[in-house]
Design a protein around this motif. Structure first.
Motif, short mmCIF file in Angstrom:
data_model
loop_
_atom_site.label_atom_id
_atom_site.label_comp_id
_atom_site.label_asym_id
_atom_site.label_seq_id
_atom_site.Cartn_x
_atom_site.Cartn_y
_atom_site.Cartn_z
N ALA A 49 23.73 70.76 45.98
CA ALA A 49 23.93 71.72 44.90
C ALA A 49 25.25 72.43 45.17
O ALA A 49 25.59 72.69 46.32
CB ALA A 49 22.79 72.73 44.84
N VAL A 50 25.99 72.72 44.12
CA VAL A 50 27.27 73.41 44.26
C VAL A 50 27.22 74.71 43.47
O VAL A 50 26.87 74.72 42.29
CB VAL A 50 28.44 72.53 43.77
N THR A 51 27.54 75.79 44.16
CA THR A 51 27.55 77.10 43.51
C THR A 51 28.92 77.74 43.67
O THR A 51 29.76 77.27 44.45
CB THR A 51 26.50 78.04 44.15
N ASP A 91 30.37 81.65 44.51
CA ASP A 91 30.06 83.03 44.85
C ASP A 91 31.33 83.84 44.67
O ASP A 91 32.44 83.34 44.86
CB ASP A 91 29.55 83.15 46.29
N PHE A 150 25.11 78.62 39.92
CA PHE A 150 25.38 77.19 39.93
C PHE A 150 26.61 76.82 39.10
O PHE A 150 26.85 77.43 38.05
CB PHE A 150 24.18 76.43 39.36
N VAL A 151 27.32 75.84 39.58
CA VAL A 151 28.36 75.22 38.77
C VAL A 151 27.67 74.25 37.81
O VAL A 151 26.80 73.48 38.21
CB VAL A 151 29.36 74.46 39.67
N ARG A 152 28.06 74.34 36.55
CA ARG A 152 27.40 73.48 35.56
C ARG A 152 27.94 72.06 35.65
O ARG A 152 28.99 71.80 36.24
CB ARG A 152 27.59 74.05 34.16
N LEU A 202 35.48 74.28 38.85
CA LEU A 202 35.05 75.34 39.76
C LEU A 202 35.58 76.70 39.30
O LEU A 202 34.84 77.69 39.29
CB LEU A 202 35.54 75.03 41.17
N VAL A 253 23.13 73.59 49.88
CA VAL A 253 23.96 74.26 48.88
C VAL A 253 25.35 74.47 49.45
O VAL A 253 25.52 75.07 50.50
CB VAL A 253 23.37 75.62 48.46
N TYR A 305 19.75 79.73 40.97
CA TYR A 305 19.04 79.33 42.17
C TYR A 305 17.67 78.75 41.88
O TYR A 305 16.69 79.08 42.53
CB TYR A 305 18.92 80.51 43.14
N PHE A 309 19.27 71.65 39.56
CA PHE A 309 20.72 71.76 39.74
C PHE A 309 21.36 70.44 39.33
O PHE A 309 20.76 69.37 39.48
CB PHE A 309 21.05 72.10 41.19
N PRO A 310 22.58 70.51 38.82
CA PRO A 310 23.27 69.26 38.46
C PRO A 310 23.58 68.46 39.71
O PRO A 310 23.79 69.02 40.78
CB PRO A 310 24.56 69.76 37.79
N PHE A 358 25.62 66.59 42.38
CA PHE A 358 26.99 66.58 42.88
C PHE A 358 27.08 65.69 44.10
O PHE A 358 26.13 65.61 44.89
CB PHE A 358 27.43 67.99 43.31
N VAL A 384 29.58 65.52 47.48
CA VAL A 384 30.54 66.36 48.19
C VAL A 384 31.26 65.51 49.23
O VAL A 384 30.61 64.84 50.04
CB VAL A 384 29.86 67.56 48.86
N GLY A 389 37.38 70.38 42.28
CA GLY A 389 36.14 69.98 41.61
C GLY A 389 36.27 69.75 40.12
O GLY A 389 35.30 69.91 39.39
N ARG A 406 30.47 63.02 39.37
CA ARG A 406 30.94 64.35 39.71
C ARG A 406 31.10 64.47 41.23
O ARG A 406 30.11 64.47 41.97
CB ARG A 406 29.94 65.41 39.21
N VAL A 408 32.89 66.76 44.25
CA VAL A 408 33.62 67.94 44.70
C VAL A 408 34.16 67.64 46.08
O VAL A 408 33.41 67.26 46.98
CB VAL A 408 32.71 69.18 44.73
#
Lengths: 252, 252
Positions: free
Chosen positions: A13-15, A17, A50-52, A57, A104, B4, B9-10, B12, B14, B94, B103, B105
């Motif tokens: 999951a990519v968020t 902050d 969350f990033v959609r 980003l 995450v 959260y 969550f989409p 991804f 990484v 990203g 996708r 990142v």
DNA sequence: GCAATAGTGTCTATTAGACAATATTTC
DNA sequence: GAAATATTGTCTAATAGACACTATTGC
């Protein structure tokens, strides 16, 4: 050669902050939101989400910022709205254990904003507030106030990195003006430096330095006495982004 | 309050990508690998790969670095091996369209290494080589050599950001020593600055400056004549990381 | 008047940059 | 000796920091 096999990547999951900094009452403050659900329910945390699936980003960071504060981002890579905060990527945090539920990766962003009236203009956080960064970074030494508890997740580290970035970046760039309203005085800009660095600066040398740096400040012609005393000239931020020579931070 | 929700969550992927810089023959060079499969098959790209399910970002970068070059990373956050390159996080990329398949990142890292004998000590790339950064960043203006083609994905932008980081960071830190072998002369260090900045520096003022900055250089007692001329003292990197005052880059 | 802030002028110690001069090697 | 590089010394213009002094408001 196994890399880049799209069907066999670990699930992430990519968020984003946000470290949102402002200067209030001569103190460097950060925006904190209270968590409404586990883990760390009831604790303070940095705003984020969350990033959609189809969102860059920086767009995600700008969206979260607008949701939390109503501010519109003004980043180097995009058209600048009339009134907006500075937004830049800070760093990415991906410790496998940083979130107890799942993997995450959080792309932290740094926002520098002028003093805002209401911290929570609207958004999905149960509550939000500005708190001095020293308060948020203090260790929890048998104190009872909730604000003195450490931040959730690794957010204390992220906040610390953001504060350090801001402190060093106002040395060699004109970013300190991002903490000021559109029109401001030299004294107000000096108080920004003093609050962010936590030092006292000589008002006379500071004045000579900033007004003598080409492109840093542009006089608007107006004056104000909102600080008391002799009326001060009003300035806007000039086009310069890099300061050469830099502002020097005393006692380093 | 939807943020959260771990179940929604989409998806991804990484990855880590590496900007590995060194100075060879008076030129700043980067490590490039040739892609063995689509997309961008046959094109040059930055080394990198997937972050594993239980691996921190920096660990993934260090693993990829070792696989590509045999170098061991020497980061601020970890025990320093006897001989290693400098590794730090650079930035995260990203854009939803940066990889045509899915996708992805990418957390880019910057590596500064001394001149290495063989670029591809082992690894999964079909081939690898050092190329001057100007060559890799050149636009493809009807030239035919494969090395002059733009890099795959958004790697030209990543490389450009890494080069810019390196150029500015050697100003105010002692990181230029990361491009040197364990023992080096003042002249060798000066040629690193000249190659990274693309300028000529006055050898006499440079010598006075670096030897007069406390903690920058530690004499080892030995001398060498490998540059010809009068024997030069050998130095190791000192404990200082931040240079105050900084090295000044001419003509800014 | 006094207090507060804004702004200018001046002095000094430090420093960046230019560059002369000397030292020590290889050829 | 000639050529190359290393290293030290000296001069000058620019600057950071200290601080005296003046300017303009509100009370």
């Amino acid at each position: 050669m196994p890399p880049y096999d799209p069907s066999a990547f670990p699930p992430f999951a990519v968020t984003v902050d946000l470290v949102v900094l402002t200067v209030r009452r001569h103190a460097l403050c950060a925006l904190a939101v209270r968590r409404g659900e586990p883990p760390f329910q009831g604790r303070w945390a940095l705003p984020g989400g969350f990033v959609r699936a189809d969102e860059d980003l920086e767009d995600a960071a700008a969206r979260e910022l607008a949701e939390e504060t109503g501010l519109h981002a003004q980043s180097p890579t995009g058209p600048a709205p009339a009134y907006g905060a500075h937004l830049e990527q800070l760093a990415t945090y991906g410790d496998p254990k940083r979130d107890p539920r799942m993997r995450v990766v959080s792309v932290a962003h740094l926002v520098l904003a002028p003093d805002l009236p209401a911290p929570t203009a609207g958004g999905d956080a149960h509550s939000a507030r500005w708190a001095p960064v020293e308060t948020l970074l203090e260790q929890d030494e048998a104190r009872e106030g909730e604000l003195t508890a450490p931040l959730a997740f690794d957010h204390a580290r992220i906040l610390g990195d953001g504060v350090e970035r801001a402190r060093s970046k106002i040395e060699y760039s004109s970013l300190a003006t991002a903490f000021c309203p559109q029109e401001f005085t030299v004294g107000e800009l000096r108080r920004v430096y003093e609050a962010v660095w936590g030092v006292a600066l000589d008002p006379r040398n500071f004045h000579r330095k900033v007004t003598g740096t080409p492109g840093f400040l542009v006089p608007t012609g107006g004056t104000t006495t909102r600080q008391g005393g002799r009326p001060a000239q009003l300035f806007r931020a000039g086009g310069a982004t890099l300061l050469n020579p830099p502002m020097l931070r005393p006692e380093v």
